[in-house]
Motif scaffolding. Structure first.
Motif, mmCIF file in Angstrom:
data_model
loop_
_atom_site.group_PDB
_atom_site.id
_atom_site.type_symbol
_atom_site.label_atom_id
_atom_site.label_comp_id
_atom_site.label_asym_id
_atom_site.label_seq_id
_atom_site.Cartn_x
_atom_site.Cartn_y
_atom_site.Cartn_z
ATOM 1 N N GLY A 134 -25.483 -31.037 9.894
ATOM 2 C CA GLY A 134 -24.999 -30.793 11.245
ATOM 3 C C GLY A 134 -23.855 -29.792 11.296
ATOM 4 N N ASN A 135 -23.279 -29.657 12.490
ATOM 5 C CA ASN A 135 -22.276 -28.611 12.704
ATOM 6 C C ASN A 135 -20.901 -28.952 12.156
ATOM 7 O OD1 ASN A 135 -21.938 -30.630 14.678
ATOM 8 N ND2 ASN A 135 -21.081 -29.211 16.170
ATOM 9 N N LYS A 136 -20.586 -30.250 12.018
ATOM 10 C CA LYS A 136 -19.206 -30.608 11.701
ATOM 11 C C LYS A 136 -18.759 -30.103 10.339
ATOM 12 C CE LYS A 136 -18.750 -32.531 15.684
ATOM 13 N NZ LYS A 136 -20.119 -32.781 16.094
ATOM 14 N N ILE A 137 -19.709 -29.971 9.411
ATOM 15 C CA ILE A 137 -19.306 -29.565 8.064
ATOM 16 C C ILE A 137 -18.735 -28.146 8.049
ATOM 17 C CG2 ILE A 137 -21.598 -28.743 7.312
ATOM 18 C CD1 ILE A 137 -18.994 -30.728 5.219
ATOM 19 N N ARG A 138 -19.191 -27.290 8.957
ATOM 20 C CA ARG A 138 -18.622 -25.928 8.987
ATOM 21 C C ARG A 138 -17.139 -25.974 9.331
ATOM 22 N NH1 ARG A 138 -22.125 -21.243 9.258
ATOM 23 N NH2 ARG A 138 -24.286 -21.756 9.795
ATOM 24 N N LYS A 139 -16.767 -26.892 10.220
ATOM 25 C CA LYS A 139 -15.354 -27.028 10.588
ATOM 26 C C LYS A 139 -14.592 -27.729 9.464
ATOM 27 C CE LYS A 139 -16.853 -28.690 14.973
ATOM 28 N NZ LYS A 139 -16.459 -29.290 16.259
ATOM 29 N N LEU A 140 -15.238 -28.743 8.887
ATOM 30 C CA LEU A 140 -14.584 -29.506 7.818
ATOM 31 C C LEU A 140 -14.318 -28.639 6.583
ATOM 32 C CD1 LEU A 140 -16.601 -32.838 8.160
ATOM 33 C CD2 LEU A 140 -14.163 -32.514 8.679
ATOM 34 N N SER A 159 -20.973 -41.488 15.528
ATOM 35 C CA SER A 159 -20.418 -40.147 15.354
ATOM 36 C C SER A 159 -21.003 -39.427 14.140
ATOM 37 C CB SER A 159 -18.897 -40.261 15.192
ATOM 38 O OG SER A 159 -18.354 -39.042 14.725
ATOM 39 N N ASN A 160 -21.582 -38.255 14.386
ATOM 40 C CA ASN A 160 -22.032 -37.398 13.283
ATOM 41 C C ASN A 160 -20.833 -36.840 12.522
ATOM 42 O OD1 ASN A 160 -24.902 -37.415 14.031
ATOM 43 N ND2 ASN A 160 -24.218 -36.272 15.836
ATOM 44 N N HIS A 161 -19.771 -36.573 13.280
ATOM 45 C CA HIS A 161 -18.553 -36.034 12.670
ATOM 46 C C HIS A 161 -17.941 -37.017 11.669
ATOM 47 C CE1 HIS A 161 -14.512 -34.627 12.112
ATOM 48 N NE2 HIS A 161 -14.045 -35.682 12.728
ATOM 49 N N VAL A 209 -21.935 -29.039 23.769
ATOM 50 C CA VAL A 209 -20.475 -29.154 23.704
ATOM 51 C C VAL A 209 -20.050 -30.619 23.848
ATOM 52 C CG1 VAL A 209 -18.303 -28.525 24.841
ATOM 53 C CG2 VAL A 209 -20.132 -26.838 24.634
ATOM 54 N N GLY A 210 -19.367 -31.119 22.802
ATOM 55 C CA GLY A 210 -18.890 -32.503 22.839
ATOM 56 C C GLY A 210 -17.383 -32.603 22.698
ATOM 57 N N SER A 211 -16.813 -31.812 21.789
ATOM 58 C CA SER A 211 -15.349 -31.774 21.681
ATOM 59 C C SER A 211 -14.830 -30.340 21.734
ATOM 60 C CB SER A 211 -14.875 -32.496 20.415
ATOM 61 O OG SER A 211 -15.369 -31.873 19.244
ATOM 62 N N GLY A 212 -15.723 -29.360 21.763
ATOM 63 C CA GLY A 212 -15.339 -27.991 22.102
ATOM 64 C C GLY A 212 -15.100 -27.020 20.957
ATOM 65 N N GLY A 213 -14.934 -27.527 19.742
ATOM 66 C CA GLY A 213 -14.590 -26.641 18.628
ATOM 67 C C GLY A 213 -15.697 -25.672 18.251
ATOM 68 N N THR A 214 -16.932 -26.132 18.347
ATOM 69 C CA THR A 214 -18.070 -25.278 18.008
ATOM 70 C C THR A 214 -18.157 -24.122 19.000
ATOM 71 O OG1 THR A 214 -19.205 -27.177 17.074
ATOM 72 C CG2 THR A 214 -20.575 -25.276 17.644
ATOM 73 N N TYR A 215 -18.120 -24.461 20.287
ATOM 74 C CA TYR A 215 -18.174 -23.433 21.323
ATOM 75 C C TYR A 215 -17.009 -22.459 21.160
ATOM 76 C CZ TYR A 215 -18.755 -20.972 25.654
ATOM 77 O OH TYR A 215 -18.952 -19.959 26.561
ATOM 78 N N VAL A 220 -28.115 -37.308 21.765
ATOM 79 C CA VAL A 220 -26.737 -37.235 22.280
ATOM 80 C C VAL A 220 -26.317 -35.801 22.607
ATOM 81 C CG1 VAL A 220 -24.322 -37.854 21.827
ATOM 82 C CG2 VAL A 220 -26.181 -39.282 20.914
ATOM 83 N N TYR A 221 -26.747 -34.845 21.778
ATOM 84 C CA TYR A 221 -26.266 -33.465 21.926
ATOM 85 C C TYR A 221 -27.402 -32.463 22.149
ATOM 86 C CZ TYR A 221 -21.890 -35.313 19.986
ATOM 87 O OH TYR A 221 -20.759 -36.038 19.773
ATOM 88 N N THR A 222 -28.174 -32.224 21.095
ATOM 89 C CA THR A 222 -29.137 -31.111 21.153
ATOM 90 C C THR A 222 -30.266 -31.376 22.136
ATOM 91 O OG1 THR A 222 -30.248 -32.053 19.211
ATOM 92 C CG2 THR A 222 -28.631 -30.313 18.804
ATOM 93 N N HIS A 267 -29.111 -25.418 16.611
ATOM 94 C CA HIS A 267 -29.421 -26.843 16.396
ATOM 95 C C HIS A 267 -28.303 -27.432 15.550
ATOM 96 C CE1 HIS A 267 -32.486 -30.216 15.605
ATOM 97 N NE2 HIS A 267 -31.258 -30.637 15.672
ATOM 98 N N THR A 268 -27.429 -28.195 16.209
ATOM 99 C CA THR A 268 -26.208 -28.671 15.559
ATOM 100 C C THR A 268 -26.397 -30.003 14.832
ATOM 101 O OG1 THR A 268 -25.690 -29.361 17.817
ATOM 102 C CG2 THR A 268 -24.531 -27.433 16.976
ATOM 103 N N GLY A 269 -27.634 -30.508 14.766
ATOM 104 C CA GLY A 269 -27.890 -31.705 13.947
ATOM 105 C C GLY A 269 -28.013 -32.983 14.765
HETATM 106 C C1 LIG Z 1 -20.339 -32.892 17.528
HETATM 107 C C2 LIG Z 1 -21.691 -32.382 17.822
HETATM 108 C C3 LIG Z 1 -21.881 -31.350 18.755
HETATM 109 C C4 LIG Z 1 -20.782 -30.772 19.582
HETATM 110 O O1 LIG Z 1 -19.864 -29.995 18.857
HETATM 111 P P1 LIG Z 1 -18.360 -29.936 19.332
HETATM 112 O O2 LIG Z 1 -17.722 -28.975 18.433
HETATM 113 O O3 LIG Z 1 -17.828 -31.340 19.185
HETATM 114 O O4 LIG Z 1 -18.334 -29.526 20.764
HETATM 115 C C5 LIG Z 1 -23.172 -30.886 18.962
HETATM 116 N N1 LIG Z 1 -24.209 -31.423 18.303
HETATM 117 C C6 LIG Z 1 -24.069 -32.419 17.412
HETATM 118 C C7 LIG Z 1 -25.288 -32.962 16.764
HETATM 119 C C8 LIG Z 1 -22.804 -32.931 17.133
HETATM 120 O O5 LIG Z 1 -22.674 -33.923 16.248
#
Ligand SMILES: *Cc1c(COP(=O)(O)O)cnc(C)c1O
Length: 325
Positions: free
Chosen positions: A42-48, A71-73, A185-191, A281-283, A309-311
Motif C-alpha cells: 500500500g501507500n503508507k510504506i512510501r511515507k514510512l 488501519s493499513n497504516h 484521500v484519508g489523512s492527506g499526506g499522499t495527495y 475504505v479508500y480505493t 491504487h493505494t492498497g
Molecule cells: C491511508 C490510505 C489512503 C489515503 O492516504 P492518505 O495519505 O492517508 O490520504 C488511500 N488508500 C489506502 C488503501 C490507504 O490505506
C-alpha cells in the motif's frame, strides 16, 4: 536531498485497464502501489521510508502510531518496525471489542503492542495519548518515535513527492502523458506529495483527491498545511496555495469505512472486469467517484487518467459478508 530507507518494491508498475477504458471512454491506467510489498503493501510504506529513516538514524527503538482498527497504516508500520528490529505500539480506534481479522490480525502477527481508544478520544486527543504512551515507555528505558495518523506530515509526504517523480519518469518510458492523476484521500499526506511535486516540477496535471471521510474544506486546509511545511523542509521554489488542491467530497458515502451496496457492487464489477481488486475504505470509493465524474463529463472523454491504487486489500476480507452475488 532528504534520505530514505529502501523498504518498498519500487518503482511500482503502471498497467492499462483495457476493458474499463473501453467502457468509460478514457484511457485508464493504474499505478500499482498496492504492490509495494506484501506485509508492507500500500501507500503508507512510501511515507514510512522517510520517517523510519529518521527513526533509525536517531537510534529510536520503538515506533508508536495510530489509526482505525483496520488501519493499513498501522499494519504497514508494525511490519516495517519488525523488519528493522524495532518494536511497535499501536493506538487503535474502536467502538466495541474488535474481531481479530484483516489488518488487526496482521498487527498481532507482527508482534505489535495493542492499545485501544474510543472514537471521541481519537478525535480529541490521539496525539496526546501517543505522547503519554511514549513518555511511559521512555521512562522504562525505551526510545519512542511517534508517527502521526497516516504518516501524513511534511516528511511523510515526500514519499509521494518521489512517487510523482517516478510517474514522470514512467511517462517518458511509456510515451504517455497523464492528464489526470486520481487518488483517495484519508489523512492527506499522499495527495500533498503528489500535488507539491506536480507544481514544483511543472507537470501541469490535474490531481484529483477523492475524500473518504470529512469534507473538502477540512482536507483543503489540512493538505495546504502539509504542502507548506513540505515546501519548507525541501526548500522548494514554489509557494503552495489552497488553489493548488482539488478535493472531491461527493463520494464519501455513509462515512469512513462504511460501505453502501452500490460501492460494493462497483468493487465486484471492477474485479470481474480486470482482476483488479479495490478496497472498500479508500480505493473503492475513489474509483467509484472517478467513474461517476467521467459519466457526468467532469473528466473529459479521451483523457489519459492515472489512478493510484493505494492498497488496502486486507480490509476487504472483514467486509466479505456484505457482498451480494
Ligand atoms: C491511508 C490510505 C489512503 C489515503 O492516504 P492518505 O495519505 O492517508 O490520504 C488511500 N488508500 C489506502 C488503501 C490507504 O490505506
Amino acid at each position: 536531498m532528504i534520505q530514505k530507507l529502501k523498504l518498498a518494491n519500487l518503482p511500482t508498475r503502471i498497467i492499462k485497464a483495457e476493458r474499463l477504458s473501453q467502457e468509460w471512454g478514457v484511457n485508464l491506467y493504474i499505478k500499482r502501489d498496492d504492490q509495494t510489498g506484501s506485509e508492507i503493501s500500500g501507500n503508507k510504506i512510501r511515507k514510512l521510508e522517510y520517517l523510519l529513516k529518521e527513526a533509525v538514524d536517531k537510534n529510536y527503538d520503538t515506533i508508536i502510531t495510530t489509526g482505525g482498527i483496520q488501519s493499513n497504516h498501522c499494519r504497514a508500520t508494525a511490519a516495517a518496525a519488525t523488519m528493522l528490529g524495532m518494536k511497535s505500539e499501536l493506538l487503535l480506534r474502536v467502538n466495541e471489542p474488535p474481531k481479530t481479522e484483516g489488518n488487526f490480525f496482521l498487527d498481532k502477527l507482527f508482534g505489535a503492542g495493542i492499545n485501544f481508544c474510543t472514537p471521541d478520544e481519537y478525535r480529541e486527543s490521539r496525539d496526546e495519548i501517543m505522547r503519554s504512551m511514549a513518555d511511559k515507555l521512555d521512562n522504562k528505558g525505551r526510545k519512542c518515535y511517534v508517527i502521526p495518523e497516516g504518516a501524513s506530515n511534511a516528511l511523510g509526504s515526500l514519499g509521494y513527492y518521489s512517487a510523482m517523480e517516478e510517474i514522470a519518469a514512467q511517462e517518458k518510458e511509456m510515451g504517455v502523458k497523464f492528464d489526470v492523476v486520481v487518488v483517495a484521500v484519508g489523512s492527506g499526506g499522499t495527495y500533498s506529495g503528489l500535488c507539491t511535486a506536480n507544481k514544483e516540477l511543472n507537470l501541469n496535471k490535474r490531481v484529483i483527491g477523492f475524500a473518504v471521510c470529512d469534507d473538502r474544506e477540512y482536507f483543503t486546509a489540512r493538505i495546504d498545511k502539509i504542502n507548506r511545511e513540505a515546501a519548507e523542509i525541501m526548500n522548494l521554489r514554489s509557494e503552495m496555495n489552497p488553489s493548488d488542491i482539488e478535493i472531491n467530497d461527493k463520494y464519501v458515502g455513509v462515512g469512513y469505512a462504511i460501505s453502501r451496496p452500490e460501492e460494493l457492487d462497483f468493487i465486484a464489477k471492477v474485479s470481474s472486469a480486470e482482476a483488479l481488486v479495490l478496497d472498500p475504505v479508500y480505493t473503492g470509493k475513489a474509483m467509484f467517484g472517478l467513474y461517476n465524474e467521467i459519466k457526468e463529463g467532469n473528466v473529459p472523454r479521451g483523457s489519459n487518467v492515472l489512478f493510484i491504487h493505494t492498497g488496502g486489500l486486507f480490509g476487504l476480507f472483514p467486509k466479505q459478508d456484505q457482498f451480494e452475488f
